[in-house]
Design an enzyme around this catalytic site. Structure first.
Site, short mmCIF file in Angstrom:
data_model
loop_
_atom_site.label_atom_id
_atom_site.label_comp_id
_atom_site.label_asym_id
_atom_site.label_seq_id
_atom_site.Cartn_x
_atom_site.Cartn_y
_atom_site.Cartn_z
N TYR A 1 0.63 -1.39 0.02
CA TYR A 1 -0.06 0.36 -0.38
C TYR A 1 0.64 1.54 0.09
O TYR A 1 1.06 2.43 -0.48
CB TYR A 1 -0.63 0.23 1.27
CG TYR A 1 -2.44 -0.83 1.33
CD1 TYR A 1 -2.25 -2.19 0.98
CD2 TYR A 1 -3.59 -0.10 1.36
CE1 TYR A 1 -3.75 -2.97 1.48
CE2 TYR A 1 -4.76 -0.63 0.96
CZ TYR A 1 -4.75 -1.97 1.30
OH TYR A 1 -6.06 -2.46 0.80
N LYS B 1 2.81 -14.86 2.56
CA LYS B 1 3.26 -16.03 1.41
C LYS B 1 4.56 -16.55 1.54
O LYS B 1 5.23 -16.06 0.95
CB LYS B 1 2.74 -14.99 0.04
CG LYS B 1 2.24 -15.81 -0.79
CD LYS B 1 1.94 -16.60 -1.01
CE LYS B 1 1.41 -17.73 -2.02
NZ LYS B 1 0.83 -18.48 -2.71
N ASP C 1 -3.30 -17.81 0.25
CA ASP C 1 -4.07 -19.07 -0.56
C ASP C 1 -4.76 -19.90 0.86
O ASP C 1 -5.95 -20.04 0.24
CB ASP C 1 -3.68 -19.35 -1.99
CG ASP C 1 -2.53 -20.01 -1.79
OD1 ASP C 1 -1.59 -20.20 -0.32
OD2 ASP C 1 -1.62 -21.03 -2.56
N ASP D 1 -7.22 -6.55 3.94
CA ASP D 1 -8.30 -6.82 3.73
C ASP D 1 -8.52 -7.65 2.46
O ASP D 1 -10.39 -7.60 2.25
CB ASP D 1 -7.15 -5.46 2.50
CG ASP D 1 -7.98 -4.60 1.49
OD1 ASP D 1 -9.38 -4.11 1.78
OD2 ASP D 1 -7.83 -4.55 -0.11
N ASP E 1 -12.95 -8.44 3.69
CA ASP E 1 -14.34 -9.07 2.80
C ASP E 1 -14.73 -10.11 2.66
O ASP E 1 -16.09 -10.60 3.10
CB ASP E 1 -13.56 -8.18 1.27
CG ASP E 1 -14.48 -7.24 1.23
OD1 ASP E 1 -13.84 -5.91 2.10
OD2 ASP E 1 -14.48 -6.07 0.19
C1 IPM Z 1 -10.64 -0.99 3.57
C2 IPM Z 1 -10.78 -0.73 1.96
C3 IPM Z 1 -9.43 0.28 1.82
C4 IPM Z 1 -8.00 -0.24 1.76
C5 IPM Z 1 -9.33 1.30 0.67
C6 IPM Z 1 -10.16 2.03 0.58
C7 IPM Z 1 -8.11 1.92 0.37
O1 IPM Z 1 -11.07 -1.13 1.26
O2 IPM Z 1 -11.23 0.12 4.20
O3 IPM Z 1 -10.84 -1.78 3.43
O4 IPM Z 1 -7.97 -1.03 0.38
O5 IPM Z 1 -7.82 -0.28 2.60
MN MN Z 2 -11.50 -3.05 2.02
#
Ligand code: IPM
Ligand code: MN
Ligand code: NAD
Length: 352
Positions: free
Chosen positions: A136, A191, A223, A247, A251
């Site tokens: 990042y 990884k 993975d 990240d 999700d």
């Molecule tokens: C999160 C988002 C952010 C990240 C983006 C919007 C920069 O996906 O907060 O999970 O990747 O950290």
């Molecule tokens: Mn995110």
């Protein structure tokens, strides 16, 4: 006590509004909320996604409640001006390096997980995501090679002190969550079979584990972790991982729980200040329609009260009110229901 409220873009203002109503309903003495502009909204108003005035508010407050940033209108701006720079910039400028993303299945929601109910029912985990390093924040760019082809590049790196400080957060979290008489469980996801960055990560995790004999450390390649998270998520307690893997895995964990509209997060520094936000984004596809589930943001406000302001009882009350709302069948479209953002907020407030 001052809380900065940065609502941002898309559904950000919609979900933040409900979390603010919940905070106000608690009528905590001496609590002041200060609004600031972030993201595409700030760019449109001030020419920058993270204006100095917003940073000043962040610094003067004890904690930040954050909605979401991201605006399709801004996707072609140069990177430094894109809405996402607001959240990345705040995390970096404020030293919020430790991102806690808890995921558990609320009673009655097992059937809404993308997994089978008996698999989903066992989910109670915490992802500890490093937030100030990794690919990042490395050097990046798109350059022209000698033969005229364009090449994009992003440098992935971690310095050992960056790994060490997130390792301590992970081990302490595992200690804190251990059942009486049992060892804590920490799974470090990397990884290391391919990446040197990950090899260093793993070496430092092992080194730090010497300080925590009461925590059992394991390692998993990312993975495999993605696969295990849907095969048998109940095996995980605390996962510690880097910025990018964290990240993606968070999700994924949200759909194991039932909806991304349920996952809250805390981004913490060495001190008590922190930024609290849902893990989801600005959801342009449903923005402005009153359809977003505000629970992730309401639960983030609860984390704020717990971690930055020390109001454990009030945090637990909010969490109980959300759990009761879900148990009572009040659900948004993300969970197969028909309740809108404000109606869900009303229902949580009633139970609070
Ligand atoms: C999160 C988002 C952010 C990240 C983006 C919007 C920069 O996906 O907060 O999970 O990747 O950290
Ligand atoms: Mn995110
Ligand atoms: P997203 O999380 O915004 O949306 C993904 C999907 O989930 C969409 O279908 C959306 O409708 C749904 N969704 C998200 N939150 C929901 C909620 N509370 N209730 C019901 N449904 C919900 O991810 P995306 O579409 O990849 O990104 C949209 C924008 O948000 C992009 O600009 C991205 O960069 C940004 N983003 C910002 C943050 C942040 O501010 N921390 C986090 C993630 C993405």
């Amino acid at each position: 006590m001052k809380i900065a409220v940065f609502a941002g873009d898309g559904i950000g203002p919609e979900v933040t509004r409900e979390a603010v109503r919940v905070l106000e309903a608690l009528a905590l003495p001496g609590l002041e909320l200060i609004e600031g502009d972030v993201g595409g909204a700030a760019y449109k108003r001030h020419g920058h996604p993270l204006p100095q005035a917003t940073l000043d508010i962040a610094r003067e407050c004890d904690a930040i409640l954050f909605g979401a940033v991201g605006d399709p209108d801004c996707d072609n701006l140069e990177r430094s001006l894109r809405p996402e720079q607001a959240i990345l910039g705040l995390r970096k400028a404020m030293g919020f390096f430790a991102n806690l993303r808890p995921a558990r299945v609320f009673a009655g929601l097992e059937d809404f997980s993308a997994l089978r109910p008996e698999v989903a029912g066992a989910i109670d985990l915490l992802i500890v995501r490093e937030l100030n390093g990794d690919v990042y924040f490395g050097e990046k760019g798109i350059r022209k090679l000698e033969d005229g082809r364009r090449q994009g590049w992003d440098m992935m790196s971690y310095a050992e002190d960056e790994v060490r400080r997130i390792a301590h957060v992970g081990f302490k979290a595992a200690q804190g969550r251990a059942k009486p008489g049992e060892k804590g469980k920490l799974c470090s996801v990397d990884k290391a079979n391919v990446l040197e960055t990950s090899q260093l990560w793993r070496d430092v995790m092992i080194e730090v584990s010497a300080d925590y004999p009461d925590v059992e450390l394991s390692h998993m390649y990312v993975d495999n972790a993605a696969m295990q998270l849907v095969r048998n998520p109940g095996q995980f307690d605390v996962i510690v991982t880097g910025n990018l893997f964290g990240d993606i895995l968070s999700d994924q964990a949200s759909m194991c729980v039932g909806s991304i509209g349920l996952l809250a997060s805390a981004s913490l520094s060495e001190g008590t200040s922190g930024l609290y936000e849902p893990i989801h984004g600005s959801a342009p596809d449903i923005a402005g329609k009153g359809l977003a589930n505000p629970m992730a943001t309401i639960l983030s406000a609860a984390m704020l009260l717990r971690h930055s302001l020390g109001f454990e009882a009030q945090a637990a009350r909010i969490e109980a009110a959300v759990a009761k709302t879900l148990a009572d069948g009040i659900r948004g479209g993300d969970l197969g229901g028909s309740f809108g953002t404000a109606a869900i907020g009303d229902a949580v407030l009633e139970r609070l």
